[in-house]
Design a protein around this motif. Sequence first.
Motif, PDB file in Angstrom:
ATOM      1  N   CYS A 167       9.434  -1.925  -0.018  1.00 39.63           N
ATOM      2  CA  CYS A 167       8.429  -2.498  -1.750  1.00 39.63           C
ATOM      3  C   CYS A 167       7.248  -2.883  -1.919  1.00 39.63           C
ATOM      4  O   CYS A 167       6.570  -3.542  -1.484  1.00 39.63           O
ATOM      5  N   ARG A 168       6.556  -3.044  -3.290  1.00 44.71           N
ATOM      6  CA  ARG A 168       5.541  -3.674  -3.383  1.00 44.71           C
ATOM      7  C   ARG A 168       5.438  -4.964  -3.372  1.00 44.71           C
ATOM      8  O   ARG A 168       6.617  -5.522  -3.730  1.00 44.71           O
ATOM      9  N   ARG A 169       4.110  -5.680  -3.862  1.00 45.24           N
ATOM     10  CA  ARG A 169       5.121  -6.780  -3.840  1.00 45.24           C
ATOM     11  C   ARG A 169       4.841  -7.401  -4.118  1.00 45.24           C
ATOM     12  O   ARG A 169       5.814  -8.240  -5.191  1.00 45.24           O
ATOM     13  N   ASP A 170       4.468  -6.626  -5.679  1.00 42.68           N
ATOM     14  CA  ASP A 170       4.772  -6.969  -7.349  1.00 42.68           C
ATOM     15  C   ASP A 170       6.189  -5.726  -7.672  1.00 42.68           C
ATOM     16  O   ASP A 170       6.108  -6.242  -9.396  1.00 42.68           O
ATOM     17  N   HIS A 171       6.972  -5.203  -6.620  1.00 44.84           N
ATOM     18  CA  HIS A 171       8.684  -5.501  -7.787  1.00 44.84           C
ATOM     19  C   HIS A 171       9.066  -6.492  -7.567  1.00 44.84           C
ATOM     20  O   HIS A 171       8.750  -7.413  -6.879  1.00 44.84           O
ATOM     21  N   GLU A 232       2.961   2.058  -0.923  1.00 46.42           N
ATOM     22  CA  GLU A 232       1.913   1.625  -1.458  1.00 46.42           C
ATOM     23  C   GLU A 232       1.323   2.219  -2.748  1.00 46.42           C
ATOM     24  O   GLU A 232       1.250   0.748  -3.437  1.00 46.42           O
ATOM     25  N   ALA A 233       1.478   3.215  -3.438  1.00 46.35           N
ATOM     26  CA  ALA A 233       0.850   3.611  -4.951  1.00 46.35           C
ATOM     27  C   ALA A 233       2.212   3.072  -5.139  1.00 46.35           C
ATOM     28  O   ALA A 233       1.863   3.731  -6.935  1.00 46.35           O
ATOM     29  N   GLY A 234       3.504   2.549  -5.250  1.00 51.51           N
ATOM     30  CA  GLY A 234       4.362   2.031  -6.442  1.00 51.51           C
ATOM     31  C   GLY A 234       5.306   2.932  -7.007  1.00 51.51           C
ATOM     32  O   GLY A 234       5.124   3.002  -8.051  1.00 51.51           O
ATOM     33  N   HIS A 250       1.511  -7.435   5.124  1.00 49.32           N
ATOM     34  CA  HIS A 250       1.157  -6.280   4.903  1.00 49.32           C
ATOM     35  C   HIS A 250       0.021  -7.024   3.325  1.00 49.32           C
ATOM     36  O   HIS A 250       1.482  -7.512   3.048  1.00 49.32           O
ATOM     37  N   PRO A 251      -1.299  -6.897   3.329  1.00 51.34           N
ATOM     38  CA  PRO A 251      -1.081  -6.688   1.900  1.00 51.34           C
ATOM     39  C   PRO A 251      -0.190  -6.586   0.196  1.00 51.34           C
ATOM     40  O   PRO A 251      -0.836  -7.116  -1.100  1.00 51.34           O
ATOM     41  N   LEU A 252       0.765  -5.192   0.530  1.00 49.44           N
ATOM     42  CA  LEU A 252       1.212  -4.591   0.077  1.00 49.44           C
ATOM     43  C   LEU A 252       2.357  -4.546  -0.089  1.00 49.44           C
ATOM     44  O   LEU A 252       3.229  -4.311  -1.225  1.00 49.44           O
ATOM     45  N   ILE A 253       3.062  -4.026   0.620  1.00 44.51           N
ATOM     46  CA  ILE A 253       4.272  -3.772   1.032  1.00 44.51           C
ATOM     47  C   ILE A 253       5.130  -5.427   1.922  1.00 44.51           C
ATOM     48  O   ILE A 253       4.689  -6.106   3.005  1.00 44.51           O
TER      49      ILE A 253
END
Length: 299
Positions: A167-171, A232-234, A250-253
């Motif tokens: 999942c995205r890190r902001d999830h 990555e696209a959320g 990973h910067p996003l995942i």
Amino acid sequence: MRNRSSTRVAVLDLSSFGAAARQLNLSQPALSRRIKGLEAAVGAQLIERTTRSVAPTQVGRQLAPLVRRMVDEFEESILSITDLGGRHRAQITLASVPTAFYFLPRVIGAFNARYPGIRFRILDLSANEGLDAVANGEVEFGINIIGATRDDLVFTTLIEDPFVLACRRDHPLAQARRLKWDALAGHPLIGVAKSSGNRTVLDHALAQAGRPLDLNWFYEVNHLSTSLGLVEAGLGIAVVPRLATPQSEHPLIAVVELDDPLVTRTIGLVERCGSRLSPSAQRLRQMLLDEWRQGGQGT
């Protein structure tokens, strides 16, 4: 056998007895006799010939990949023996599920250091396509996640690869180190097609768990890499094998472990029953076994 096999390959490639005869420097009657001799040895018709076209029979289509590989390996062996200035070496052919490429390069690198000059032909195929490539002789062996139930193949376990959440890190779920599958309920999930080997393993394991899960499989893709792109696209969260996730930070995942139940897929070597690997392929096979039996999988 090599002349007969080369003859059949030439006929199929050129779709013409006349063109094949010219390439092989044979008369058409001599070419026809060779084809008949090969068919007699096999015990079945291999090529259908009409006034307009030449096409393989069903048996011929099944044998074509094996015949091509036999011819290629014979020519590679001759070139390896004569060396021709050191430009030619033996070749290893194998089929691998795409996610195996996260650990396969390390073993191939070690193999190249020990046996320099041996070439590789690697087919990155789906699980079912990889099994077929091994069974029909197109490759010497495969790295796959299924195959233990096929009577014509031998499956040797390498590693267990667990399914995890990506999942995205902001999830909201990204902050957990470990989650139960129930925690995924209500979130749009990204999954691979139901026809894929990974989905088969996943669905079977969840069904065996004995309790229903309210999972919202909102997106369906053919490749695991596509599912990570959607993450990555959320657009959702994905359930993927650990080896399919980024192997470095990973910067996003973010990757979160899943349990209750713990679901894993078994990655192993697939070979044809009764087949004999080339010396080079046998060395690579042993290096793969040694690597993972020593705990080198990194999972």
